[in-house]
Design an enzyme around this catalytic site. Sequence first.
Site: not given
Length: 644
Positions: A143, A203, A528
Amino acid sequence: MAVRELSPKSSISLQIMEDIAPGGDVFAIVQPLAAPRRVVSGAAGADPEAAVIVEADEGTDIAPLLARAEAKQVADLGGGLYAAIVPVKKASIVYEHANVRFVEAQKQKRTMLEKALVDGMVGLPSSRKVAGRGDGVVVGIIDSGFDLSHPAFRDGNNKLRVDALLEQKFNGTTFSAREFSTAQLEAGWNTGGNRPGFDEDGHGTHVASIAAGSPFNAVSGVAPDARFVLVKTDFIRLAEATKWCFDKADGRPAVVNMSLGGHHGAHDGASAEERALDRLSGPGRIVVLAAGNERIDNIHVGARLAEGQTETATLDMSTEEGGITIVCWYGNKDRFDVSLVSPSGTVMAAPGMNREAKFNANGARVTIGRTAQTRHKSVEVLIDARIKSSTDLSDFKGWKLRVTCTKAEPGRFDAWITGNGRFRDGAFVESARTIGLPATATRVIAVASHVTKNAWRSDDGPQTAPAAVVGRSSRFSSRGPTRDGREKPEISAPGEMITAALAAGSEEAENSERAGTPTRTLTIEGTSMATPFVSGVIALMLERRHQLDPEGVVAALQATAVKDAHTGPTNWTPEYGHGKISAQALVNHVNQMAPSAVVVTAAGSLLADVGQAYARPAAAPQAKRVGSGGKKKTGVARKAKKKR
């Protein structure tokens, strides 16, 4: 118009990169979102490099060939597949070799808990409904980076639960990678350290905490006793990152999570990257990917056309990212005429087979190539439009993709926009077949999102998202099937609105409608967020059955998926897959099987930001602020628009 021959042994994108004149943007074709960090091929410094996957005849020693092409960072992915970095100008040395079947340029991808834990049948830390906590299992997260100061990554003694971290970098011209041990990470994250793997975006921290975060603020990840291996990725070299994660597991059962994806490909599971992920998967090695957030983004057109039928889709390009690429695919028994028509009426027709044509129209440089792709049993037409500098930006509204079928067997045509553009509403636009790559690989688990919460608290006070209907498939969640008709996604999981770890100092931390700074939490949505929930549940399954393989996971998901008024009673739907996940039912199902033995050993050592993270934009339009509170920040909203 200039025309040249193309090799059928290389992806069109790689050959266009080779062919771009000095002063052009070499990487735009594979990295349509990299505008702020691009360098042009004519710039001073090192020659530009390409990340590729080479498919050679199995059993052939291609090391001398790769050495002659000055390849570096070579990784054997198995089955004759090799990942490597090669200078763009030397790529032809590789794909023209007799023992090389194909060379594929790796494409850029994007990054696309309390209520989720309850609705997914895990339970809060104080009242878990599911047996196991992931002990002895490795969770790999590929990620945007990680805030390792957050308590989600630390055990009860404030020690990192991270066995290793890999930092992939791309500086606009060259690629590099560096590994950090637990000790190096502990030192680097002490006060004043260099913070390896720092999450500028926010994120990756959020995603990792959902899968396996330690308890904090009365919540935890799904598998809070698992060990982490982490990759701060360049969003390009995903197969290499996946192999690294499994290597670092060193014999322990492992699940690798990728909450990211893209649409530069055939969506049929046959790309080199997808097949590499399939080969890396196996007993005790599971790969989980976000299905995507493009259901309502008008990035796909598709239909079955009759002979003589013409369909036209109007499209608009965003000028923020320098242009777009359209990838078109149809079966090798079909015949299609494909053209891009500029707003002024210039018709730019795709050339014949294994040819590339260049045009100039309305302030854009347009390259169109067509090749037969044997392993896909299909033909690819790639259209790349790059915006020239000092151009009237109004010229990038109202372009047309025009398609005429001249032979239909069966006459199916599909096209996807990569980059920041969209087709206007019309009969040719389709929300099906919007599952992103590499979630279309055969042996990976693709995860859709449904709503488990539509209200939360933030730095700005109480928030609501009234358009998010609890229980319903998320409006953004990409729909199956794949282009070749396989049933993707496999399962739906909680993905909206998910409260998990907030990375301090990240761009997400600047969004006061979503960040909860005092509690170090962030509430966002996307496939996600659904994906690491599934990865965490699979970690609990692997804790009990160490040699569970991808096919066994899918069978268990199918056997235990929840059906309700939203999913309907059918075995599979394009929105929910086989249904909604129930961690409790899955672990109970696995507990009925005999547990398998596993040798848990210490993690080994490494031998020798750009991206679509599948999170919806942090300042999502459906979110409505209902409370008073602090001043709303705008930086994340600008970034989120770019990431769509």
